[in-house]
Every structure is written in C-alpha cells, then in structure tokens.
Scaffold this active site. Structure first.
Site, PDB file in Angstrom:
ATOM      1  N   PRO A  21       4.815   7.249  21.695  1.00 55.88           N
ATOM      2  CA  PRO A  21       3.722   6.770  22.545  1.00 55.88           C
ATOM      3  C   PRO A  21       4.217   6.730  23.989  1.00 55.88           C
ATOM      4  CG  PRO A  21       4.755   4.931  21.373  1.00 55.88           C
ATOM      5  CD  PRO A  21       5.386   6.190  20.847  1.00 55.88           C
ATOM      6  N   MET A  22       3.424   7.251  24.907  1.00 54.73           N
ATOM      7  CA  MET A  22       3.816   7.196  26.327  1.00 54.73           C
ATOM      8  C   MET A  22       2.583   6.943  27.178  1.00 54.73           C
ATOM      9  SD  MET A  22       6.772  10.102  26.821  1.00 54.73           S
ATOM     10  CE  MET A  22       6.024  11.337  25.778  1.00 54.73           C
ATOM     11  N   GLN A  63      -1.623   2.505  19.056  1.00 59.87           N
ATOM     12  CA  GLN A  63      -0.673   1.423  19.325  1.00 59.87           C
ATOM     13  C   GLN A  63      -1.338   0.329  20.153  1.00 59.87           C
ATOM     14  OE1 GLN A  63       2.577   1.320  22.340  1.00 59.87           O
ATOM     15  NE2 GLN A  63       3.934   1.412  20.570  1.00 59.87           N
ATOM     16  N   CYS A  97       7.933  -2.465  24.674  1.00 63.59           N
ATOM     17  CA  CYS A  97       7.687  -2.096  26.070  1.00 63.59           C
ATOM     18  C   CYS A  97       8.457  -3.029  27.013  1.00 63.59           C
ATOM     19  CB  CYS A  97       6.187  -2.160  26.383  1.00 63.59           C
ATOM     20  SG  CYS A  97       5.856  -1.775  28.110  1.00 63.59           S
ATOM     21  N   LYS A 102       6.979  -0.907  16.598  1.00 63.66           N
ATOM     22  CA  LYS A 102       7.992  -0.218  17.416  1.00 63.66           C
ATOM     23  C   LYS A 102       8.778  -1.275  18.183  1.00 63.66           C
ATOM     24  CE  LYS A 102       8.517   3.686  20.603  1.00 63.66           C
ATOM     25  NZ  LYS A 102       8.681   3.157  21.966  1.00 63.66           N
ATOM     26  N   ASN A 118      14.604   6.583  17.558  1.00 61.90           N
ATOM     27  CA  ASN A 118      14.084   7.032  18.858  1.00 61.90           C
ATOM     28  C   ASN A 118      15.088   6.745  19.976  1.00 61.90           C
ATOM     29  OD1 ASN A 118      12.085   5.517  21.284  1.00 61.90           O
ATOM     30  ND2 ASN A 118      11.980   7.701  20.946  1.00 61.90           N
ATOM     31  N   GLY A 119      15.124   7.698  20.899  1.00 57.23           N
ATOM     32  CA  GLY A 119      15.928   7.520  22.112  1.00 57.23           C
ATOM     33  C   GLY A 119      16.818   8.698  22.398  1.00 57.23           C
ATOM     34  N   ASP A 120      16.551   9.348  23.539  1.00 58.13           N
ATOM     35  CA  ASP A 120      17.447  10.391  24.069  1.00 58.13           C
ATOM     36  C   ASP A 120      17.495  11.680  23.271  1.00 58.13           C
ATOM     37  OD1 ASP A 120      18.044   8.592  26.037  1.00 58.13           O
ATOM     38  OD2 ASP A 120      20.009   8.055  25.236  1.00 58.13           O
TER      39      ASP A 120
END
Ligand SMILES: Cc1cc2nc3c(=O)[nH]c(=O)nc-3n(C[C@H](O)[C@H](O)[C@H](O)COP(=O)(O)O)c2cc1C
Length: 320
Positions: free
Chosen positions: A16-17, A70, A100, A139, A200-202
C-alpha cells in the site's frame, strides 16, 4: 497460499502506498504479475464522514483482484464501522494499518503509534473481525524504536484476536524509511505465529525477494518503492523465483509504452487536469535512469495536459 479463504496465486504483493498505489497503478501491477495488491490507506474517520475523496480511495475494479482495502485509525467501533462500509466496495480482504510512521497519522492515534498500545491493537482486530465476514490482516513495523521492538508480541496479539495474516516491514517507526529493513525480525515473527507472514522492506530486485524468503521463511514478499516506474519487477521476481530465470530489462520503448498506458489510466479515473498532476510522480520514476533524466524530471514536473505528455513521450523516443 491462502489468506483466510482467499487464494493468492503467487509470492509477490504490491505494498500500500498513499498517493501512488491508486487503482490505475494497482491494475498495472496485477497485469505485471503482482499476486495481491493493497489500497492506499483510508482514514476510518474519513469513511464515517463519507467524504468524497475518501470514498474515491475505496473504489476497486475487477482487474485488481485479490485486493485489500487498508484502513487506519484507533477507535475500535469506528474502525469496525469503516471496515463494514469498505466491504460494500467488494474487497477480498480488510488490512489494518499499524505501521504508518507519518506524524499526522500517528498524532491522530493511527498507524505505527498503535504498536505502543498492544491491548488496543487486539481490540481493533477483534472489533473488525466481528464486523466483517472477509479476512482481516494487519501491517506492522518492527516496533516503535530500538528500545521498543515488539513486532512478535503485536503479531501474536493480532493472531489471537482473529487476524488472518501479518505483513511486517522490518524497520522501526523511528527509522521511518532510513537504514535497512531487518530480516531477523521478519523471521522471528514468522516463527512465532501460524497465520501467513508477508515480509516487506527494501526489495529492489528478484535476488532481494529470494533472499528475504530464504532467510526469513516468510510466505510472501511485498514490494513498494521499487515498483514505482517499474511495474516490470513483479514479472522479474516471479520468473526468478519459479525458474531462476533473469528477464532482460525493458527497453526504453517498452517503458514509454507502459508509462503512456499508466498515465492515460490515471487521467481516465481522475480526470485529465487532476490526473496529470498526480501522474507526475510516476513519470519521474519511469524516466529515472534515462541518459537525460534530470532534464526529463524537470519537464515532467511542468506537464499540464495529456497533449504535453504526448509530446514529452515523443521527445524521449526521438532522442534514442
Ligand atoms: C509513498 C509511500 C506511501 C506509503 N503509504 C503507505 C500506506 O498507505 N499504508 C502502509 O501500510 N504503508 C505505506 N507505505 C509503506 C510501504 O507500504 C512499505 O511498507 C515501505 O515502503 C517499505 O517497503 P519498500 O522498501 O518495498 O518500499 C508507504 C510508502 C511510501 C514510499
């Protein structure tokens, strides 16, 4: 893999962004092999006021399934009501934002600040679970800061209160997007709960995806920033995970073609005037790495219409 009763046919999801992972982008990522996508975060309070902007964030299409909506907030009854409303838009899953780091969101009690109140996290999950009959996921981050790393505790509480999967971004809230994502915490969470874990991440390459899966045992990976201007990454990861095959990078012509489809789709959904301003962020990412990227970036920031954009694309193609 299954999240609750929802089949997920693949190992890579789109993160999600807010401000970028809108319907046009999610549809594009699904076309390029994302097995699961999550909407931009939507305020539970905004849903209760039924603001036009909030409702437009909830609109999903059949081309982006399976998809989660979300929501963020901190009041269990308001979150439950928002989830119930969101279900009317036909998502497959409701995802709760507990990660967030944005001060504005945290000051209102939502996002990563919830990880400082484990009991409330459980109450929110339980309230939403009781309110809807589709799977509910959460999340989270690694924790609030280095002195408060509690992802395992929060994941367990969420599971005990009915969560159907956990996504974990391996950074603390204090880190925001700095430093590197910690694979160990993803592994610890995976080893502590029995519902699926999405790491999640990178993840910037197929090798990064494979590395995260191998090192943490996570059931799926989620890609955020590396998909911007590069929806091709989903196919690339899928091919690599399935066949150990490295796909060649898209040509400039292919990139421009997909960028045009993407920008047209944004403008179709949001109207040309607003759409083109929203599209600028994506255009900047598509031209990253081209030989005259700095100049193109400046030009992209000034685009006002689809006609401007068409000339912009022609210039790129003529300069090859
Ligand atoms: C522009 C932007 C907007 C984001 N918005 C959200 C959001 O709405 N909800 C959420 O849970 N995470 C959001 N995130 C965090 C991402 O989902 C993801 O956890 C983070 O970018 C790390 O993954 P990456 O390294 O693959 O980008 C956002 C990240 C970015 C860069």
């Amino acid at each position: 893999m299954k999240i609750g009763n929802v089949n997920i046919n693949g190992k890579v999801a789109l993160a999600p962004m807010a401000g970028v992972a809108d319907r046009a982008f999610r549809e594009l990522c699904v076309r390029f092999g994302a097995a699961y996508v999550v909407s931009e975060m939507v305020s539970s309070k905004g849903i209760s006021y039924a603001s036009e902007k909030t409702i437009s964030l909830l609109t999903l299409s059949e081309c982006e399934k399976p998809c989660a909506i979300q929501i963020f907030g901190n009041d269990p009854p308001v979150m439950a009501q928002a989830a119930r409303f969101a279900v009317s838009q036909n998502p497959d899953i409701i995802d709760i934002n507990m990660g967030c780091p944005a001060p504005k969101v945290n000051k209102s009690g939502g996002g990563a600040v919830l990880m400082r109140e484990p009991k409330l996290c459980g109450e929110i999950v339980r309230a939403i679970k009781d309110a809807v009959d589709i799977p509910v996921t959460v999340k989270i981050r690694k924790g609030w800061d280095d002195n408060n790393i509690n992802a395992v505790l929060i994941a367990k509480i969420c599971e005990d209160n009915g969560a159907d999967a956990i996504t974990i971004h391996g950074r603390t809230r204090e880190q925001m997007y700095r430093g590197t994502a910690d694979l160990n915490i993803i592994k610890e969470v995976k080893n502590s709960i029995s519902i699926p874990v999405i790491g999640n991440g990178d993840i910037k390459s197929p090798e990064d995806a494979k590395n995260m899966i191998c090192k943490t045992g996570c059931d799926m990976v989620m890609v955020g920033r590396a998909a911007l201007g590069n929806p091709f990454i989903f196919n690339e990861i899928n091919e690599y995970l399935s066949y150990k095959k490295k796909l060649s990078a898209p040509t400039i012509e292919e990139k421009v073609d997909i960028m045009k489809q993407h920008v047209n789709s944004i403008c179709k959904n949001k109207g040309e005037r607003f759409g083109i301003t929203q599209a600028r962020r994506h255009i900047i990412m598509y031209v990253k790495g081209l030989s005259n990227a700095a100049k193109l970036r400046d030009e992209a920031c000034k685009l006002e219409s689809l006609e401007d954009f068409s000339k912009f694309c022609d210039n790129i193609l003529n300069s090859i």
